[in-house]
Enzyme design. Structure first.
Site, PDB file in Angstrom:
ATOM      1  CB  CYS A  48       3.746  17.510 -10.778  1.00  0.00           C
ATOM      2  SG  CYS A  48       5.116  16.558 -11.527  1.00  0.00           S
ATOM      3  CB  SER A  77      -8.766  -6.373  10.400  1.00  0.00           C
ATOM      4  OG  SER A  77      -8.485  -5.319   9.237  1.00  0.00           O
ATOM      5  CB  CYS A  85       5.581  12.247 -14.501  1.00  0.00           C
ATOM      6  SG  CYS A  85       6.154  13.630 -13.144  1.00  0.00           S
ATOM      7  CG  HIS A 124      -1.903  -1.101   1.252  1.00  0.00           C
ATOM      8  ND1 HIS A 124      -2.487  -1.571   2.261  1.00  0.00           N
ATOM      9  CD2 HIS A 124      -2.535  -1.809   0.084  1.00  0.00           C
ATOM     10  CE1 HIS A 124      -3.226  -2.529   1.734  1.00  0.00           C
ATOM     11  NE2 HIS A 124      -3.462  -2.852   0.652  1.00  0.00           N
TER      12      HIS A 124
END
Ligand code: NAD
Length: 253
Positions: A159, A201, A137, A126
């Site tokens: 960005c 979990s 990009c 994750h």
């Protein structure tokens, strides 16, 4: 089998570890709660306080991006001061001993790297919240830069190369899983003889599929989690006790 008391759980786990040649740990937010980082689903966890912002909402709405960054900055003192706990240190000891080739984690807090795992041996399903990336990009940005821009521009920065939004380098709900990490995690799960799921979990998919995959490929499965999970039934050993207490005896071995 569900361990009835902590001592027999530690003994049984010790036997499994001694008898295994390749151990793959799989960690979730529960390993970091003793480090002061709240998990999602425990009572009072982040889930109960803040509805997660899905990826499409982050992309579509400047307000969602601003809120997402405000939440991230609010976590900064907690994340910056967190040190690896007993669970992290025990796994790092097994890694140094050559029993653990790499670790699969759902965590985004960088604490496995801080405990001594080489960055390349931490498979982050994750992502990682200690830095940011452009969602267009992929350019990486560090947190102080993002925060400075947020404060001087009054909101979430874009960005400087391609004008697309900058986001923590994490995977939000609705965002594609990182392909290389998924492939490497599957290879690890399929080629170990002991798979230990710790502090998860096991409800966030597809990450929650790896314990089952390891078991189906012949590994022993151990689940360490203070609340029951839907996969307890297939585990060879379920340890329903505190992670630090359970793994503490393995620090430094
Ligand atoms: P989760 O919050 O869904 O589950 C954590 C589990 O750990 C719970 O079942 C809880 O009972 C157990 N637990 C907590 N502290 C424990 C302890 N000391 N001893 C034993 N058990 C303990 O976490 P998840 O399954 O990892 O899914 C949450 C998602 O949120 C992940 O995908 C992750 O990316 C993200 N997240 C990460 C962090 C982090 O990086 N530290 C923190 C919160 C959320």
């Amino acid at each position: 089998m569900i361990a009835g008391d902590l001592q027999s759980a530690v003994e049984q786990l010790g036997e499994f570890i001694a008898g295994a040649s390749t151990i793959v740990p799989f960690t979730g937010a529960g390993i970091s709660t003793e480090c002061g980082i709240p998990d999602f689903r425990s009572p009072g966890g982040l889930w109960t306080r803040n509805r997660p912002i899905p990826f499409d909402e982050f992309v579509a709405s400047r307000e969602a991006r601003d809120e997402s960054w405000r939440r991230r900055f609010a976590m900064e003192p907690t994340l910056a001061s967190a040190k690896p706990g007993r669970g992290h240190r025990a796994l790092a000891s097994l890694y140094r001993a050559g029993k653990v080739p790499a670790i699969i984690t759902q965590n985004i807090d960088n604490l496995h790297q801080a405990s001594g795992f080489a960055p390349d041996h931490v498979i982050e399903l994750h992502g990682n919240t200690t830095y940011a990336r452009c969602i267009g990009c992929g350019r990486a940005y560090d947190m102080p830069w993002v925060r400075h821009r947020f404060e001087t521009e009054g909101g979430a920065p874009d960005c400087t190369d391609c004008d697309e939004p900058i986001k923590t380098a994490t995977i939000s709900f609705g965002q594609a899983m990182p392909e290389e990490a998924m492939t490497r995690a599957a290879e690890l799960a399929q080629h170990c003889d002991l798979f230990i799921a710790i502090g998860s979990s096991l409800v966030v998919w597809p990450a929650a599929g790896f314990p089952m995959m390891a078991k189906n490929c012949g590994a022993r499965l151990v689940i360490i989690n203070r609340e029951p999970t839907e996969q307890d039934e297939m585990a060879d050993l379920v340890i329903p006790f505190d992670i630090g207490e359970t793994l503490g005896p393995f620090v430094g071995n």
